[in-house]
Scaffold this motif. Structure first.
Motif, PDB file in Angstrom:
ATOM      1  N   PHE A   8      28.115  15.969  49.566  1.00 52.40           N
ATOM      2  CA  PHE A   8      26.818  15.808  50.229  1.00 52.40           C
ATOM      3  C   PHE A   8      26.501  17.072  51.022  1.00 52.40           C
ATOM      4  O   PHE A   8      27.331  17.580  51.764  1.00 52.40           O
ATOM      5  CB  PHE A   8      26.859  14.600  51.175  1.00 52.40           C
ATOM      6  N   LYS A   9      25.272  17.578  50.857  1.00 50.34           N
ATOM      7  CA  LYS A   9      24.833  18.766  51.583  1.00 50.34           C
ATOM      8  C   LYS A   9      23.407  18.542  52.065  1.00 50.34           C
ATOM      9  O   LYS A   9      22.548  18.087  51.307  1.00 50.34           O
ATOM     10  CB  LYS A   9      24.868  19.991  50.675  1.00 50.34           C
ATOM     11  N   ALA A  10      23.148  18.833  53.317  1.00 50.75           N
ATOM     12  CA  ALA A  10      21.794  18.760  53.873  1.00 50.75           C
ATOM     13  C   ALA A  10      21.521  20.072  54.601  1.00 50.75           C
ATOM     14  O   ALA A  10      22.378  20.583  55.307  1.00 50.75           O
ATOM     15  CB  ALA A  10      21.660  17.587  54.827  1.00 50.75           C
ATOM     16  N   SER A  11      20.330  20.610  54.419  1.00 49.35           N
ATOM     17  CA  SER A  11      19.972  21.855  55.096  1.00 49.35           C
ATOM     18  C   SER A  11      18.492  21.848  55.430  1.00 49.35           C
ATOM     19  O   SER A  11      17.688  21.215  54.758  1.00 49.35           O
ATOM     20  CB  SER A  11      20.312  23.067  54.222  1.00 49.35           C
ATOM     21  N   ARG A  24      21.111  17.347  48.981  1.00 48.91           N
ATOM     22  CA  ARG A  24      21.748  17.444  47.667  1.00 48.91           C
ATOM     23  C   ARG A  24      23.028  16.614  47.671  1.00 48.91           C
ATOM     24  O   ARG A  24      23.813  16.691  48.594  1.00 48.91           O
ATOM     25  CB  ARG A  24      22.110  18.883  47.319  1.00 48.91           C
ATOM     26  N   TYR A  25      23.175  15.826  46.635  1.00 54.19           N
ATOM     27  CA  TYR A  25      24.411  15.073  46.419  1.00 54.19           C
ATOM     28  C   TYR A  25      24.673  15.067  44.932  1.00 54.19           C
ATOM     29  O   TYR A  25      23.938  14.426  44.162  1.00 54.19           O
ATOM     30  CB  TYR A  25      24.297  13.652  46.956  1.00 54.19           C
ATOM     31  N   ARG A  26      25.653  15.810  44.522  1.00 53.51           N
ATOM     32  CA  ARG A  26      25.982  15.981  43.111  1.00 53.51           C
ATOM     33  C   ARG A  26      24.744  16.386  42.324  1.00 53.51           C
ATOM     34  O   ARG A  26      24.204  17.440  42.528  1.00 53.51           O
ATOM     35  CB  ARG A  26      26.654  14.738  42.559  1.00 53.51           C
ATOM     36  N   ALA A  27      24.226  15.547  41.429  1.00 56.29           N
ATOM     37  CA  ALA A  27      23.074  15.924  40.599  1.00 56.29           C
ATOM     38  C   ALA A  27      21.740  15.547  41.244  1.00 56.29           C
ATOM     39  O   ALA A  27      20.695  15.827  40.682  1.00 56.29           O
ATOM     40  CB  ALA A  27      23.177  15.267  39.229  1.00 56.29           C
ATOM     41  N   VAL A  28      21.753  14.921  42.424  1.00 53.21           N
ATOM     42  CA  VAL A  28      20.521  14.491  43.084  1.00 53.21           C
ATOM     43  C   VAL A  28      20.048  15.588  44.026  1.00 53.21           C
ATOM     44  O   VAL A  28      20.800  16.050  44.885  1.00 53.21           O
ATOM     45  CB  VAL A  28      20.742  13.187  43.880  1.00 53.21           C
ATOM     46  N   GLU A  29      18.814  16.032  43.851  1.00 53.45           N
ATOM     47  CA  GLU A  29      18.211  17.021  44.735  1.00 53.45           C
ATOM     48  C   GLU A  29      16.904  16.460  45.252  1.00 53.45           C
ATOM     49  O   GLU A  29      16.129  15.880  44.507  1.00 53.45           O
ATOM     50  CB  GLU A  29      17.936  18.321  43.992  1.00 53.45           C
ATOM     51  N   LEU A  30      16.643  16.656  46.546  1.00 53.92           N
ATOM     52  CA  LEU A  30      15.455  16.088  47.159  1.00 53.92           C
ATOM     53  C   LEU A  30      14.965  17.038  48.238  1.00 53.92           C
ATOM     54  O   LEU A  30      15.762  17.519  49.045  1.00 53.92           O
ATOM     55  CB  LEU A  30      15.821  14.734  47.768  1.00 53.92           C
TER      56      LEU A  30
END
Length: 95
Positions: A8-11, A24-30
């Protein structure tokens, strides 16, 4: 500002409107723009934040205790409080 926790990555990235929250979490981008694209939910099992981009939603959820009855039911209840799909369009209630 960046936060990483496993996959899990948030920026937060700068923009003309004040900033974009990228999740972003694996293949999910938002990409979340502004305060109208997020909503908080409270359930007996815990609390969560639902983020929206166009017709996609992602919920980040923190539970008070391990969920043994099934995570899918809890997530459906949380997302169902703020997002409804009618005739192919999503109605989202931000708070």
């Amino acid at each position: 500002m960046n936060i990483r926790f496993g996959d899990f990555k948030a920026s937060v990235k700068p923009s003309r409107d004040g900033g974009i929250l990228e999740i972003r979490y694996r293949a999910v981008e938002l990409d979340v723009y502004g305060v109208h694209d997020k909503a908080s939910v409270v359930l007996p099992e815990g609390e969560g934040i639902v983020f929206r981009e166009s017709q996609k939603v992602v919920m980040v959820f923190g539970s008070h205790a391990p969920i043994e009855s099934g995570v899918t039911d809890v997530l459906k209840k949380g997302i169902g409080k703020v997002a409804k799909w009618r005739k192919g369009e999503m109605i989202f209630k931000s708070n």
